[in-house]
Scaffold this motif. Structure first.
Motif, PDB file in Angstrom:
ATOM      1  N   TRP A  71      28.905  21.074 -28.535  1.00  0.00           N
ATOM      2  CA  TRP A  71      27.444  21.021 -28.419  1.00  0.00           C
ATOM      3  C   TRP A  71      26.988  21.228 -26.976  1.00  0.00           C
ATOM      4  O   TRP A  71      25.870  21.711 -26.741  1.00  0.00           O
ATOM      5  CB  TRP A  71      26.906  19.670 -28.905  1.00  0.00           C
ATOM      6  N   TYR A  92      19.497  24.148 -31.902  1.00  0.00           N
ATOM      7  CA  TYR A  92      18.385  23.191 -31.983  1.00  0.00           C
ATOM      8  C   TYR A  92      18.366  22.371 -30.703  1.00  0.00           C
ATOM      9  O   TYR A  92      19.393  21.837 -30.274  1.00  0.00           O
ATOM     10  CB  TYR A  92      18.546  22.295 -33.220  1.00  0.00           C
ATOM     11  N   VAL A  98      20.785  19.432 -29.813  1.00  0.00           N
ATOM     12  CA  VAL A  98      20.828  18.492 -30.930  1.00  0.00           C
ATOM     13  C   VAL A  98      22.194  18.581 -31.608  1.00  0.00           C
ATOM     14  O   VAL A  98      22.632  19.667 -32.007  1.00  0.00           O
ATOM     15  CB  VAL A  98      19.719  18.788 -31.959  1.00  0.00           C
ATOM     16  N   VAL A 100      23.915  18.376 -34.528  1.00  0.00           N
ATOM     17  CA  VAL A 100      23.418  18.459 -35.902  1.00  0.00           C
ATOM     18  C   VAL A 100      24.339  17.733 -36.873  1.00  0.00           C
ATOM     19  O   VAL A 100      25.570  17.833 -36.791  1.00  0.00           O
ATOM     20  CB  VAL A 100      23.294  19.943 -36.312  1.00  0.00           C
ATOM     21  N   ALA A 104      20.855  16.443 -42.170  1.00  0.00           N
ATOM     22  CA  ALA A 104      19.655  17.043 -41.587  1.00  0.00           C
ATOM     23  C   ALA A 104      19.573  18.522 -41.921  1.00  0.00           C
ATOM     24  O   ALA A 104      18.479  19.057 -42.145  1.00  0.00           O
ATOM     25  CB  ALA A 104      19.650  16.830 -40.076  1.00  0.00           C
ATOM     26  N   TYR A 105      20.734  19.183 -41.971  1.00  0.00           N
ATOM     27  CA  TYR A 105      20.724  20.612 -42.300  1.00  0.00           C
ATOM     28  C   TYR A 105      20.309  20.833 -43.757  1.00  0.00           C
ATOM     29  O   TYR A 105      19.566  21.765 -44.071  1.00  0.00           O
ATOM     30  CB  TYR A 105      22.086  21.256 -42.023  1.00  0.00           C
ATOM     31  N   ARG A 108      16.632  20.510 -43.891  1.00  0.00           N
ATOM     32  CA  ARG A 108      15.998  21.726 -43.373  1.00  0.00           C
ATOM     33  C   ARG A 108      15.957  22.811 -44.437  1.00  0.00           C
ATOM     34  O   ARG A 108      14.934  23.481 -44.635  1.00  0.00           O
ATOM     35  CB  ARG A 108      16.763  22.212 -42.136  1.00  0.00           C
ATOM     36  N   ASN A 384      11.987  19.976 -33.449  1.00  0.00           N
ATOM     37  CA  ASN A 384      13.289  19.317 -33.564  1.00  0.00           C
ATOM     38  C   ASN A 384      13.207  17.877 -33.076  1.00  0.00           C
ATOM     39  O   ASN A 384      12.419  17.543 -32.197  1.00  0.00           O
ATOM     40  CB  ASN A 384      14.345  20.045 -32.723  1.00  0.00           C
ATOM     41  N   GLN A 394      17.179  12.471 -37.925  1.00  0.00           N
ATOM     42  CA  GLN A 394      17.274  13.756 -37.249  1.00  0.00           C
ATOM     43  C   GLN A 394      16.398  14.782 -37.971  1.00  0.00           C
ATOM     44  O   GLN A 394      16.339  14.827 -39.198  1.00  0.00           O
ATOM     45  CB  GLN A 394      18.727  14.242 -37.226  1.00  0.00           C
ATOM     46  N   LEU A 396      15.317  19.047 -37.953  1.00  0.00           N
ATOM     47  CA  LEU A 396      15.627  20.395 -37.484  1.00  0.00           C
ATOM     48  C   LEU A 396      14.486  21.341 -37.852  1.00  0.00           C
ATOM     49  O   LEU A 396      14.004  21.329 -38.984  1.00  0.00           O
ATOM     50  CB  LEU A 396      16.927  20.902 -38.119  1.00  0.00           C
TER      51      LEU A 396
END
Length: 410
Positions: A71, A92, A98, A100, A104-105, A108, A384, A394, A396
């Motif tokens: 990251w 992000y 971020v 991830v 959270a994905y 999204r 974000n 979190q 996104l």
């Protein structure tokens, strides 16, 4: 006699109306979008710890002291990073990259699916920056079962996919336009290819090209001189000829053509640039002499020759508020100031970090639109939030671009 004339007019205009086909088309850059399986592997790779090799400056996976998670690293410095499979790790950003989590994905993806169902009523959607067909299927209504697809396969991870409703018409061809990727260039100077789809709708051919041109050469009003020596502008300059070549070929048989996508270029600024469109001041309707450069992508590819290939940029509208529309209008005339761009990108306006100036829809002869193309606001969905480590709070962004939609008659 009057009744006879009325009957003739009814037949005449009724027949003309019956012959007109209507299609709603949209373009949307989804910002490094992945299918869930790819996203899971990407999260694993970005969560891996790496250590720098002082001899090469490259990073390798390691459990030793002094490591960094992916990251926090420029992935192009990671020795074995595969850009054909995974995006960069800092997609992000919220006060830092971020980190991830998969939950959270998933959220999204659901937000994108809800947004498309609610706010993007298009028959055809041209996507940019998606990992492939599966990533698009996962965000379309009913899992994409009511759609057909024309995808880019291979190449780097920022791919193109065109999706259209199965009931719309018959697919004639789906082709990757490799020439736009400049295959003669070294790998680090190769941009993305184009994606060309031909449909037969009501017996008429509609040819669509989805593009995502070279970035970072946006406007002649902001040092984005297409004829300059900047490496990004040099690459975009090289894409002009293959793009014009496709337009002329696609329109040669009387087919109607649409060119749309993320041009990474403010075509409105080019049209308002008072300088000659070429460095030798020659007309764009003649072949460009050797060594002569173009200052204007739009004037080069829409030069009126041949007449069947004479594209026009659809007017663009921001249906958000009077103040928002005024900013959108100003953005076509000049560079917006940073505060103006931030306002247009805010939640109460368009909501996306790249609100205007990059995405366009162009149509050829025989296609018209009763209304301007619309920049569709994503509102609060463009932000974000890092949240707590691996926490459910979190958030996104669904994209850093807003979709654009147009209703076409042909």
């Amino acid at each position: 006699m009057i009744r006879y004339l009325a009957a003739c007019l009814f037949v005449l205009f009724g027949s003309a109306e019956a012959l007109t086909s209507q299609v709603t088309i949209a373009t949307w850059n989804l910002g490094w979008h992945m299918d869930l399986e790819t996203a899971q592997h990407w999260i694993e790779e970005c969560s891996t710890n790496y250590v720098e090799d002082p001899a090469t400056g490259k990073f390798k996976p390691s459990q030793e002291a002094g490591f960094k998670p992916g990251w926090d690293i420029d992935v192009f410095k990671i020795e074995a990073w595969d850009v054909s499979r995974f995006p960069v790790c800092n997609v992000y950003f919220a006060g830092g990259s971020v980190r991830v989590n998969l939950e959270a994905y998933r959220k999204r993806q659901q937000q994108i699916a809800n947004f498309i169902s609610r706010s993007l009523p298009a028959d055809i959607i041209a996507f940019q920056e998606v990992s492939g067909e599966q990533s698009v299927r996962e965000v379309l209504p009913n899992g994409g079962l009511d759609y057909d697809f024309c995808p880019v396969t291979g190449y780097k991870v920022q791919r193109l996919v065109i999706a259209w409703k199965k009931t719309l018409g018959e697919k004639i061809s789906c082709a990757i336009e490799d020439a736009l990727s400049l295959p003669a260039n070294p790998d680090d100077k190769r941009p993305r290819p184009g994606l060309a789809l031909t449909l037969k709708i009501d017996g008429k051919l509609l040819r669509i090209m989805d593009v995502h041109l070279k970035s970072s050469c946006v406007s002649p009003f902001d040092d984005g001189n297409l004829e300059g020596t900047d490496k990004d502008c040099t690459i975009l300059q090289q894409q002009v000829d293959p793009l014009e070549s496709w337009i002329e070929r696609a329109s040669a048989e009387g087919a109607k053509i649409v060119l749309l996508g993320d041009f990474n270029r403010n075509l409105w600024h080019e049209l308002r640039d008072q300088r000659p469109a070429r460095t030798d001041a020659s007309g764009t309707s003649t072949p460009r002499p050797t060594g002569v450069l173009s200052r204007s992508l739009i004037e080069e590819i829409a030069d009126g020759q041949p007449a069947t290939a004479n594209l026009k940029v659809l007017d663009e509208h921001c249906p958000i508020s009077d103040a928002g529309q005024a900013l959108c209008t100003q953005a076509e005339i000049r560079d917006l100031t940073t505060p103006e761009t931030q306002l247009l990108a805010s939640d109460n306006y368009l909501g996306c970090r790249n609100p205007v100036g990059l995405d366009h829809i162009l149509v050829g002869p025989g296609i018209n639109s009763n209304d301007p193309a619309e920049h569709v606001s994503i509102g609060t969905l463009g932000g974000n939030k890092a949240g707590t480590p691996n926490g459910k709070d979190q958030v996104l962004a669904i994209s850093d671009h807003c979709p654009m939609i147009a209703r076409l008659n042909f």
